[in-house]
Enzyme design. Structure first.
Site, PDB file in Angstrom:
ATOM      1  N   HIS A  35      37.340  17.196  15.534  1.00  0.00           N
ATOM      2  CA  HIS A  35      36.285  17.688  16.428  1.00  0.00           C
ATOM      3  C   HIS A  35      35.085  18.112  15.596  1.00  0.00           C
ATOM      4  O   HIS A  35      35.151  19.082  14.847  1.00  0.00           O
ATOM      5  CB  HIS A  35      36.798  18.868  17.260  1.00  0.00           C
ATOM      6  CG  HIS A  35      38.023  18.536  18.057  1.00  0.00           C
ATOM      7  ND1 HIS A  35      39.281  18.545  17.501  1.00  0.00           N
ATOM      8  CD2 HIS A  35      38.173  18.185  19.356  1.00  0.00           C
ATOM      9  CE1 HIS A  35      40.172  18.208  18.429  1.00  0.00           C
ATOM     10  NE2 HIS A  35      39.528  17.986  19.552  1.00  0.00           N
ATOM     11  N   HIS A  75      40.038  24.014  17.512  1.00  0.00           N
ATOM     12  CA  HIS A  75      39.781  22.583  17.332  1.00  0.00           C
ATOM     13  C   HIS A  75      38.598  22.354  16.395  1.00  0.00           C
ATOM     14  O   HIS A  75      38.504  21.313  15.758  1.00  0.00           O
ATOM     15  CB  HIS A  75      39.514  21.913  18.684  1.00  0.00           C
ATOM     16  CG  HIS A  75      38.416  22.557  19.462  1.00  0.00           C
ATOM     17  ND1 HIS A  75      38.629  23.667  20.245  1.00  0.00           N
ATOM     18  CD2 HIS A  75      37.102  22.264  19.571  1.00  0.00           C
ATOM     19  CE1 HIS A  75      37.482  24.021  20.812  1.00  0.00           C
ATOM     20  NE2 HIS A  75      36.541  23.199  20.409  1.00  0.00           N
ATOM     21  N   GLY A 124      44.471  27.139  17.999  1.00  0.00           N
ATOM     22  CA  GLY A 124      44.623  25.774  18.487  1.00  0.00           C
ATOM     23  C   GLY A 124      44.900  25.864  19.966  1.00  0.00           C
ATOM     24  O   GLY A 124      44.088  25.405  20.788  1.00  0.00           O
ATOM     25  N   PRO A 125      46.036  26.482  20.347  1.00  0.00           N
ATOM     26  CA  PRO A 125      46.209  26.798  21.773  1.00  0.00           C
ATOM     27  C   PRO A 125      45.082  27.750  22.186  1.00  0.00           C
ATOM     28  O   PRO A 125      44.995  28.873  21.699  1.00  0.00           O
ATOM     29  CB  PRO A 125      47.577  27.491  21.822  1.00  0.00           C
ATOM     30  CG  PRO A 125      48.283  27.042  20.591  1.00  0.00           C
ATOM     31  CD  PRO A 125      47.213  26.876  19.559  1.00  0.00           C
ATOM     32  N   GLY A 163      36.667  26.879  26.494  1.00  0.00           N
ATOM     33  CA  GLY A 163      38.091  26.689  26.737  1.00  0.00           C
ATOM     34  C   GLY A 163      38.879  27.961  26.517  1.00  0.00           C
ATOM     35  O   GLY A 163      39.796  28.282  27.288  1.00  0.00           O
ATOM     36  N   HIS A 266      32.355  16.577  21.732  1.00  0.00           N
ATOM     37  CA  HIS A 266      33.509  17.443  21.522  1.00  0.00           C
ATOM     38  C   HIS A 266      34.440  16.884  20.453  1.00  0.00           C
ATOM     39  O   HIS A 266      34.958  17.619  19.615  1.00  0.00           O
ATOM     40  CB  HIS A 266      34.280  17.635  22.832  1.00  0.00           C
ATOM     41  CG  HIS A 266      35.437  18.570  22.705  1.00  0.00           C
ATOM     42  ND1 HIS A 266      35.317  19.931  22.838  1.00  0.00           N
ATOM     43  CD2 HIS A 266      36.754  18.343  22.423  1.00  0.00           C
ATOM     44  CE1 HIS A 266      36.495  20.504  22.664  1.00  0.00           C
ATOM     45  NE2 HIS A 266      37.380  19.555  22.405  1.00  0.00           N
ATOM     46  N   ARG A 361      69.516  48.666  26.654  1.00  0.00           N
ATOM     47  CA  ARG A 361      68.101  49.066  26.653  1.00  0.00           C
ATOM     48  C   ARG A 361      67.996  50.555  26.286  1.00  0.00           C
ATOM     49  O   ARG A 361      67.064  50.964  25.596  1.00  0.00           O
ATOM     50  CB  ARG A 361      67.441  48.793  28.004  1.00  0.00           C
ATOM     51  CG  ARG A 361      68.066  49.526  29.178  1.00  0.00           C
ATOM     52  CD  ARG A 361      67.278  49.353  30.453  1.00  0.00           C
ATOM     53  NE  ARG A 361      67.955  49.979  31.583  1.00  0.00           N
ATOM     54  CZ  ARG A 361      67.341  50.462  32.650  1.00  0.00           C
ATOM     55  NH1 ARG A 361      66.021  50.386  32.752  1.00  0.00           N
ATOM     56  NH2 ARG A 361      68.021  51.005  33.631  1.00  0.00           N
ATOM     57  N   SER A 388      61.578  51.325  32.158  1.00  0.00           N
ATOM     58  CA  SER A 388      62.658  50.342  32.231  1.00  0.00           C
ATOM     59  C   SER A 388      62.984  49.739  30.875  1.00  0.00           C
ATOM     60  O   SER A 388      64.140  49.439  30.576  1.00  0.00           O
ATOM     61  CB  SER A 388      62.272  49.213  33.196  1.00  0.00           C
ATOM     62  OG  SER A 388      62.155  49.694  34.524  1.00  0.00           O
ATOM     63  N   GLU A 415      51.857  40.379  30.002  1.00  0.00           N
ATOM     64  CA  GLU A 415      52.888  40.004  29.033  1.00  0.00           C
ATOM     65  C   GLU A 415      52.338  39.084  27.941  1.00  0.00           C
ATOM     66  O   GLU A 415      52.654  39.253  26.763  1.00  0.00           O
ATOM     67  CB  GLU A 415      54.066  39.313  29.740  1.00  0.00           C
ATOM     68  CG  GLU A 415      54.851  40.209  30.671  1.00  0.00           C
ATOM     69  CD  GLU A 415      54.292  40.215  32.091  1.00  0.00           C
ATOM     70  OE1 GLU A 415      54.910  40.841  32.974  1.00  0.00           O
ATOM     71  OE2 GLU A 415      53.223  39.586  32.310  1.00  0.00           O
ATOM     72  N   HIS A 465      66.811  43.906  30.808  1.00  0.00           N
ATOM     73  CA  HIS A 465      67.245  43.305  32.080  1.00  0.00           C
ATOM     74  C   HIS A 465      67.563  41.827  31.847  1.00  0.00           C
ATOM     75  O   HIS A 465      66.985  40.931  32.445  1.00  0.00           O
ATOM     76  CB  HIS A 465      66.187  43.487  33.165  1.00  0.00           C
ATOM     77  CG  HIS A 465      65.912  44.930  33.504  1.00  0.00           C
ATOM     78  ND1 HIS A 465      65.447  45.822  32.567  1.00  0.00           N
ATOM     79  CD2 HIS A 465      66.039  45.619  34.661  1.00  0.00           C
ATOM     80  CE1 HIS A 465      65.290  47.016  33.127  1.00  0.00           C
ATOM     81  NE2 HIS A 465      65.666  46.928  34.399  1.00  0.00           N
ATOM     82  N   HIS A 477      64.074  37.546  39.028  1.00  0.00           N
ATOM     83  CA  HIS A 477      64.036  38.445  37.881  1.00  0.00           C
ATOM     84  C   HIS A 477      65.251  38.298  36.968  1.00  0.00           C
ATOM     85  O   HIS A 477      65.326  38.963  35.935  1.00  0.00           O
ATOM     86  CB  HIS A 477      63.939  39.901  38.358  1.00  0.00           C
ATOM     87  CG  HIS A 477      62.586  40.292  38.843  1.00  0.00           C
ATOM     88  ND1 HIS A 477      61.908  39.584  39.809  1.00  0.00           N
ATOM     89  CD2 HIS A 477      61.772  41.320  38.489  1.00  0.00           C
ATOM     90  CE1 HIS A 477      60.738  40.166  40.041  1.00  0.00           C
ATOM     91  NE2 HIS A 477      60.630  41.214  39.247  1.00  0.00           N
TER      92      HIS A 477
END
Length: 672
Positions: A35, A75, A124-125, A163, A266, A361, A388, A415, A465, A477
């Site tokens: 690129h 990229h 990259g991602p 992006g 690009h 836990r 939790s 998350e 969990h 879940h």
């Protein structure tokens, strides 16, 4: 700014930026892939940043107090590689540039952490870079609170594209950064209005400036080809007490006829004819991969600009007390505290004597209660499930703008952003991040978990969990396939401890790891203590071990993890009662067992006896231990889940899905 005007009014800047542009075009052309457009479009911004603002010393690339520079738009990797080469990073040679995207080169298609100095994270991602940078900025603030500004005082800069900002993780990241008021985080948005498919309006109409403002950021704008405006925007952003976004209006592949300002720019669209035209337009009469001495010298002066500041910093560090210096160096190196093993052994002894029945836990929290007071570099957190996940211990306090000494982060329902930020903390160094959510939501954290493994950083993912044992919340879940997904990831330790003792051992290993992330798979339901005889040895470090030996002739081996270990022990009692000698093997970490010598694995899993595995999850992966490692298909079986779970109390679910001691014993009898 008109490019001709830029050439005339800023000739020195123009030459330095031109070197970046030509290097990118030449390298991509030689590789016939890559690129070019973004490095060419953002060369002016990068030149101003490195020349006038970025605190770094190319001769000391691991300087802990350097500014961090993250190319989230990974990229455009040749922009970063060009910067590292030109400023004089020792391992970014011209041969590496020539071999862009080739086998064995440090110059991978996207920046890969660990390949070369100056690459602060794998990108990259799209979106991962900006999200990881949030964690780096948090780590900087935490270290300032612990060691003060004399040795920790730096910025985190990010170049992000459209992006990156469209990916969902960026929403989580900018929301978290805004809430945390990370004033030393500065994002430079490459506002070129182009993606692979075409103009941005083809797929998006978001007003990014309003979006960042709504998330609590300061927003600035500049002509991304005007060095004066770029400099002014960066100067203003550095004074902000909130994170800053600078909208840099640029032209992709600027100066390349038929390519600039189009989606062709690009990717690989600048070939022989365009390269010839580009060299003429850029006043660059030099062959491929040749940088004139005066321009290289000017860039190397930028690379050494921070040497005096590095020396002054090093002097300030040596002025600290010996103990403070030692602690600073310890946490930067990632070395665990010397008392870690002792406090874990003490906890194990206590548990073996008291033999509590606890959810793992809760066992995890018990381990953290002895770890956190001595390892003050830990930063915990939870994706809005603190009570939790049991990640908060006494005395940690909340990490927030008014309390940077706090060591527990309220990540909110983010998350993916949490996992990426934790990676950033680990990459920054000086902190040990861990964070929790439900095991099922590894689905949401997964891209960052994969990058932790790929980069080799010891992020700790606390996943509670962990089975149908969570009960009434139902199949949405209840994780079924998630253990297999995590175990399928290279360079990942997946711990599923059977009781508090194994949980403490797992934490000791996770806190000692230098290059492997850990996934702790922990129960909601109570489990009894199965390690009733204390040993100082960390048995979990072996991955699997004989928990209960057969009495009489060994005819069966039961293999179990986590909450199903006690079921295996009950099944053993039933089988021994009818004369079937049965061994129980606890397997808290498959990866560590696989790493043992074959002689040890043979002792644990000898040929001959029938084998039955039990885990309240999918069978996928279990045949490695049931029919492999000297086992046979006609002498092996499995008790677990064949589909998704259901909504009911845990005890009913285990009974109705046949994950019981009776079912396990029956499988053994049938095989015999």
């Amino acid at each position: 700014m008109d490019i001709s005007e830029l050439k005339t009014n800023h000739p020195d800047h123009w030459k330095k930026a031109a070197a970046l542009r030509i290097l990118a075009a030449d390298a991509v052309h030689a590789a016939a892939s890559g690129h070019q457009g973004m490095p060419i479009g953002m060369a002016d911004v990068a030149t101003v940043l490195f020349e006038k603002h970025l605190k770094f010393d190319a001769a000391n690339p691991d300087w802990p107090d350097r500014d961090r520079f993250i190319l989230s738009a990974g990229h455009g990797s040749m922009l970063l590689y060009g910067l590292l080469h030109l400023t004089g990073y020792e391992d970014m040679t011209m041969d590496q540039i020539r071999n862009f995207r080739q086998w064995g080169a440090k110059t991978a298609g996207h920046p890969e952490y660990g390949h070369a100095k100056g690459i602060e994270t794998t990108t990259g991602p799209l979106g991962q870079g900006i999200a990881t940078a949030v964690g780096m900025a948090m780590a900087e603030q935490s270290m300032v609170a612990r060691f003060n500004k004399s040795v920790v005082d730096h910025y985190t800069y990010v170049i992000a594209g459209d992006g990156c900002l469209m990916e969902g993780v960026s929403h989580e990241a900018i929301g978290l950064a805004g809430k945390q008021k990370l004033g030393k985080l500065i994002v430079l948005w490459d506002d070129n209005n182009i993606s692979i498919d075409g103009k941005i309006e083809l797929s998006d109409l978001t007003d990014q400036k309003k979006r960042f403002k709504a998330a609590g950021w300061s927003v600035y704008e500049c002509d991304g080809h005007n060095p004066d405006e770029i400099d002014a925007a960066l100067t203003a952003a550095k004074k902000s007490n909130t994170p800053s976004m600078i909208a840099c209006k640029t032209t992709i592949a600027v100066g390349v006829e038929g390519v600039q300002d189009t989606n062709k720019g690009h990717g690989y669209a600048i070939k022989d004819a365009q390269l010839e035209q580009m060299r003429e337009f850029y006043d660059w009469p030099y062959p491929a991969f040749e940088i004139p001495a005066d321009i290289k010298s000017a860039w190397e002066a930028i690379g050494s600009r921070g040497s005096e500041e590095f020396s002054a910093w090093n002097e300030r560090l040596t002025e600290m007390s010996d103990n403070r210096q030692a602690e600073f160096n310890r946490v930067i190196s990632g070395t665990p505290h010397k008392r870690l093993s002792a406090v874990i052994k003490q906890l194990k002894r206590q548990v073996s004597e008291e033999q509590p029945k606890k959810a793992t836990r809760a066992s995890s929290q018990m381990a953290l209660e002895v770890i956190n007071p001595i390892m003050k570099e830990t930063i915990g957190g939870s994706a809005d499930l603190t009570g939790s996940n049991n990640t908060l211990t006494d005395g940690l306090g909340w990490f927030e703008p008014g309390n940077r000494k706090g060591r527990h982060v309220a990540y909110g329902i983010r998350e993916h952003g949490m996992a990426a930020a934790m990676n950033g903390m680990a990459l920054h160094g000086g902190v040990r991040p861990y964070g929790g959510t439900f095991m099922c939501f590894t689905d949401y954290a997964r891209p960052a978990m994969r990058l932790a493994a790929l980069m080799g950083v010891p992020t700790v993912f606390v996943m509670t969990h962990d089975s149908i044992g969570l009960g009434e919340d139902g199949p949405t879940h209840q994780p079924i396939e998630h253990l297999a997904i995590s175990r399928a990831t290279p360079n990942t330790w997946v711990f599923r401890p059977a009781d508090t003792v194994e949980t403490a051992e797992a934490w000791e290993l996770a806190m000692s790891s230098q290059s492997t992330p850990s996934v702790l798979s922990l129960t909601r339901q109570g489990v009894r203590t199965v390690r009733t005889k204390h040993t100082n040895k960390n048995m979990t470090a072996q991955g699997a071990y004989v928990l209960a030996e057969a009495k009489g002739k060994r005819q069966a081996i039961l293999l179990a993890t986590g909450s199903e270990v006690e079921i295996a022990l009950d099944a053993r009692d039933k089988l021994q009662a009818v004369g079937i000698g049965t061994r129980v093997v606890s397997m808290p970490c498959w990866e560590l067992f696989e790493a043992q010598d074959e002689s040890y694995r043979r002792k644990v899993l000898p040929a001959g006896p029938v084998r039955v595995g039990i885990e309240a999850a999918a069978r996928f992966g279990w045949d490695k231990w049931l029919t492999g490692e000297r086992g046979k298909a006609n002498k092996a079986d499995f008790v677990g889940m064949e589909g998704f779970g259901a909504s009911a109390p845990a005890e009913e679910l285990y009974a109705n899905f046949g994950i019981t001691a009776d079912a396990l014993a029956e499988k053994v009898k049938n095989l015999l």
